[in-house]
Write a protein that holds these residues in place. Structure first.
Motif, mmCIF file in Angstrom:
data_model
loop_
_atom_site.group_PDB
_atom_site.id
_atom_site.type_symbol
_atom_site.label_atom_id
_atom_site.label_comp_id
_atom_site.label_asym_id
_atom_site.label_seq_id
_atom_site.Cartn_x
_atom_site.Cartn_y
_atom_site.Cartn_z
ATOM 1 N N ASN A 21 -9.109 2.013 -3.206
ATOM 2 C CA ASN A 21 -8.423 0.734 -3.094
ATOM 3 C C ASN A 21 -6.937 0.977 -3.357
ATOM 4 O OD1 ASN A 21 -7.376 -1.815 -3.263
ATOM 5 N ND2 ASN A 21 -9.018 -2.631 -4.543
ATOM 6 N N ARG A 22 -6.155 1.012 -2.290
ATOM 7 C CA ARG A 22 -4.725 1.323 -2.407
ATOM 8 C C ARG A 22 -4.013 0.372 -3.369
ATOM 9 N NH1 ARG A 22 -5.612 2.082 3.256
ATOM 10 N NH2 ARG A 22 -5.024 4.169 3.951
ATOM 11 N N VAL A 25 -3.985 1.658 -6.989
ATOM 12 C CA VAL A 25 -3.433 2.969 -7.321
ATOM 13 C C VAL A 25 -2.005 2.794 -7.843
ATOM 14 C CG1 VAL A 25 -2.811 5.245 -6.418
ATOM 15 C CG2 VAL A 25 -4.845 4.079 -5.550
ATOM 16 N N LEU A 46 5.055 3.102 1.616
ATOM 17 C CA LEU A 46 3.764 3.002 0.930
ATOM 18 C C LEU A 46 3.265 1.553 0.888
ATOM 19 C CD1 LEU A 46 4.406 5.522 -1.972
ATOM 20 C CD2 LEU A 46 2.839 5.840 -0.036
ATOM 21 N N LYS A 49 1.477 0.687 3.863
ATOM 22 C CA LYS A 49 0.144 1.288 3.869
ATOM 23 C C LYS A 49 -0.841 0.500 3.001
ATOM 24 C CE LYS A 49 0.796 5.118 6.283
ATOM 25 N NZ LYS A 49 0.071 5.342 7.522
ATOM 26 N N TYR A 51 -0.308 -0.003 -0.542
ATOM 27 C CA TYR A 51 -0.155 0.256 -1.986
ATOM 28 C C TYR A 51 0.710 -0.846 -2.568
ATOM 29 C CZ TYR A 51 -1.895 4.924 -0.851
ATOM 30 O OH TYR A 51 -2.660 5.970 -0.413
ATOM 31 N N LEU A 79 -8.913 10.782 -4.088
ATOM 32 C CA LEU A 79 -7.586 10.155 -4.109
ATOM 33 C C LEU A 79 -6.514 11.089 -3.543
ATOM 34 C CD1 LEU A 79 -5.751 7.775 -4.810
ATOM 35 C CD2 LEU A 79 -5.538 8.702 -7.110
ATOM 36 N N PHE A 82 -6.747 11.223 0.146
ATOM 37 C CA PHE A 82 -6.408 9.909 0.674
ATOM 38 C C PHE A 82 -4.896 9.735 0.760
ATOM 39 C CE2 PHE A 82 -6.487 5.236 0.694
ATOM 40 C CZ PHE A 82 -7.571 5.011 1.518
ATOM 41 N N VAL A 83 -4.201 10.055 -0.331
ATOM 42 C CA VAL A 83 -2.742 9.932 -0.363
ATOM 43 C C VAL A 83 -2.125 10.924 0.626
ATOM 44 C CG1 VAL A 83 -0.675 10.205 -1.802
ATOM 45 C CG2 VAL A 83 -2.688 9.053 -2.724
ATOM 46 N N ASP A 86 -2.309 9.567 4.077
ATOM 47 C CA ASP A 86 -1.337 8.492 4.287
ATOM 48 C C ASP A 86 0.080 9.034 4.462
ATOM 49 O OD1 ASP A 86 -3.151 6.435 4.264
ATOM 50 O OD2 ASP A 86 -2.826 5.903 2.164
#
Length: 116
Positions: A21-22, A25, A46, A49, A51, A79, A82-83, A86
């Motif tokens: 779940n961005r 984070v 970000l 995206k 976040y 994580l 995932f980052v 992105d």
């Protein structure tokens, strides 16, 4: 033609990627490039995206050529990947490091001059 007793093969199911779940984070973006406003640019990128919890500031110096992504060792599974995914449209090969568990952020991104 005679009917066959061979069962129809079932296609394998893809292994689901862990859902991160961005919005939850916590990210700290530090400008290590020396280019004024770069941390703010990365923050905006970000946010696009998804976040939400993003702090910005300056790194310990402005000599970073390569962007560094630090992720806590006990962070959510997947994580780091995932980052990284992105960030791929803006950074070709970031360097990954382990973030100190005592840090308030889950991820720290030190922006280098390689960030487009």
């Amino acid at each position: 033609p005679t009917p066959s007793n061979t069962p129809t093969p079932v296609p394998p199911t893809a292994t689901p990627t862990p859902a991160v779940n961005r919005a939850e984070v916590k990210i700290k973006v530090l400008n290590g490039s020396g280019i004024a406003g770069k941390a703010g640019d990365v923050k905006d990128f970000l946010k696009e995206k998804g976040y939400e919890e993003i702090l910005t500031g300056n790194a310990d110096d402005f000599e970073y050529k390569t962007t560094v992504i630090q992720v806590k060792e006990d962070a959510e599974p997947g994580l780091e990947e995932f980052v990284a995914k992105d960030m791929t449209e803006r950074v070709e090969k970031p360097k990954f490091e382990t973030l100190d568990e005592d840090d308030a952020a889950d991820v720290i991104i030190i922006v280098g001059t390689d960030f487009k």
